[in-house]
Design a protein around this motif. Sequence first.
Motif, short mmCIF file in Angstrom:
data_model
loop_
_atom_site.label_atom_id
_atom_site.label_comp_id
_atom_site.label_asym_id
_atom_site.label_seq_id
_atom_site.Cartn_x
_atom_site.Cartn_y
_atom_site.Cartn_z
N VAL A 16 36.39 -42.29 151.87
CA VAL A 16 37.76 -42.58 152.25
C VAL A 16 37.64 -43.55 153.42
CG1 VAL A 16 39.89 -41.68 153.21
CG2 VAL A 16 38.64 -40.35 151.50
N ARG A 17 38.17 -44.75 153.24
CA ARG A 17 38.18 -45.74 154.32
C ARG A 17 39.57 -45.75 154.94
NH1 ARG A 17 35.00 -49.64 155.79
NH2 ARG A 17 33.79 -49.59 153.86
N VAL A 18 39.61 -45.44 156.23
CA VAL A 18 40.87 -45.37 156.96
C VAL A 18 41.01 -46.65 157.77
CG1 VAL A 18 42.25 -44.06 158.58
CG2 VAL A 18 40.68 -42.86 157.03
N GLU A 19 42.08 -47.40 157.49
CA GLU A 19 42.28 -48.70 158.15
C GLU A 19 43.59 -48.71 158.92
OE1 GLU A 19 42.02 -51.67 155.08
OE2 GLU A 19 39.83 -51.51 154.99
N VAL A 66 55.44 -38.48 152.00
CA VAL A 66 54.02 -38.60 152.31
C VAL A 66 53.41 -39.57 151.30
CG1 VAL A 66 51.85 -37.34 152.43
CG2 VAL A 66 53.95 -36.25 153.22
N PRO A 67 52.71 -40.62 151.78
CA PRO A 67 52.06 -41.54 150.84
C PRO A 67 51.08 -40.78 149.94
CG PRO A 67 51.96 -42.40 153.08
CD PRO A 67 52.48 -41.00 153.16
N ILE A 126 45.17 -32.60 147.71
CA ILE A 126 44.47 -32.48 148.98
C ILE A 126 45.23 -33.32 150.00
CG2 ILE A 126 42.31 -32.95 150.22
CD1 ILE A 126 40.90 -32.64 147.45
N PHE A 127 45.60 -32.71 151.12
CA PHE A 127 46.25 -33.44 152.20
C PHE A 127 45.22 -33.83 153.24
CE2 PHE A 127 49.80 -31.22 150.30
CZ PHE A 127 50.80 -32.18 150.33
N LEU A 128 45.32 -35.06 153.72
CA LEU A 128 44.43 -35.56 154.78
C LEU A 128 45.27 -36.17 155.89
CD1 LEU A 128 41.72 -37.53 152.75
CD2 LEU A 128 41.57 -35.20 153.62
N GLY A 129 44.70 -36.13 157.10
CA GLY A 129 45.27 -36.88 158.20
C GLY A 129 46.29 -36.10 159.00
N PRO A 137 45.98 -45.50 155.11
CA PRO A 137 46.39 -45.96 156.44
C PRO A 137 45.98 -44.97 157.54
CG PRO A 137 48.28 -45.11 155.26
CD PRO A 137 47.12 -45.09 154.29
N ALA A 138 45.65 -45.52 158.69
CA ALA A 138 45.31 -44.70 159.86
C ALA A 138 46.57 -44.02 160.40
CB ALA A 138 44.67 -45.56 160.94
N ASP A 139 46.36 -42.94 161.10
CA ASP A 139 47.43 -42.23 161.81
C ASP A 139 48.59 -41.83 160.90
OD1 ASP A 139 46.00 -42.60 164.26
OD2 ASP A 139 46.78 -44.64 164.34
N THR A 140 48.28 -41.53 159.63
CA THR A 140 49.31 -41.16 158.65
C THR A 140 48.80 -40.00 157.82
OG1 THR A 140 49.97 -43.49 158.50
CG2 THR A 140 50.72 -42.03 156.75
N LYS A 141 49.63 -38.99 157.65
CA LYS A 141 49.28 -37.89 156.74
C LYS A 141 49.45 -38.41 155.32
CE LYS A 141 50.38 -33.14 155.58
NZ LYS A 141 51.15 -31.95 155.97
N VAL A 142 48.46 -38.17 154.46
CA VAL A 142 48.52 -38.63 153.08
C VAL A 142 48.22 -37.47 152.13
CG1 VAL A 142 47.85 -40.99 153.68
CG2 VAL A 142 46.11 -39.36 152.94
N LYS A 143 48.67 -37.65 150.89
CA LYS A 143 48.40 -36.68 149.83
C LYS A 143 47.52 -37.37 148.80
CE LYS A 143 51.83 -35.56 146.99
NZ LYS A 143 53.00 -34.87 146.38
N ILE A 144 46.43 -36.70 148.42
CA ILE A 144 45.53 -37.22 147.39
C ILE A 144 45.56 -36.25 146.22
CG2 ILE A 144 43.17 -37.86 146.81
CD1 ILE A 144 42.74 -38.45 149.79
N ILE A 145 45.86 -36.78 145.05
CA ILE A 145 45.82 -35.98 143.84
C ILE A 145 44.51 -36.30 143.12
CG2 ILE A 145 46.92 -35.47 141.63
CD1 ILE A 145 49.58 -36.31 143.00
N VAL A 146 43.64 -35.30 143.02
CA VAL A 146 42.35 -35.46 142.37
C VAL A 146 42.45 -34.85 140.97
CG1 VAL A 146 39.87 -35.02 142.51
CG2 VAL A 146 41.19 -35.32 144.62
#
Length: 122
Positions: A118-121, A35-36, A93-96, A55-64
Amino acid sequence: MGARGVPARGSRVSVRAAVGWLACACACVVHGAEVPTFAIDIRDHLFYPSELVIPADTKVKIIVSNLDPTPEEFESYELNREKVIMGGASATIFLGPLEPGVYPFFGEFNPKTAQGTVRVEP
């Protein structure tokens, strides 16, 4: 069986065995996919970066990581996320997957300063 585990010419492979091999191969590919991961820091009641591009249509992990001594909350109505992060601590936090667009977030304890998007491109 012939060399390298490949059936010898003329031998029969059952459908069940073929499906089993395929399922195993798919599980290995999915399990191996990473996971990115992205990072956001909280410093002086501000988010750094204040705009995170994913990135769009991709599950991502954010470490805050909250580098302040006081707690802060990562909150977003549009992302349906709410997480309190104690001072000196981190949270994942996981998004997407998300559609392209801009999704605002803020710190509930310091909403005038702790703001970001969060800008999703594609």
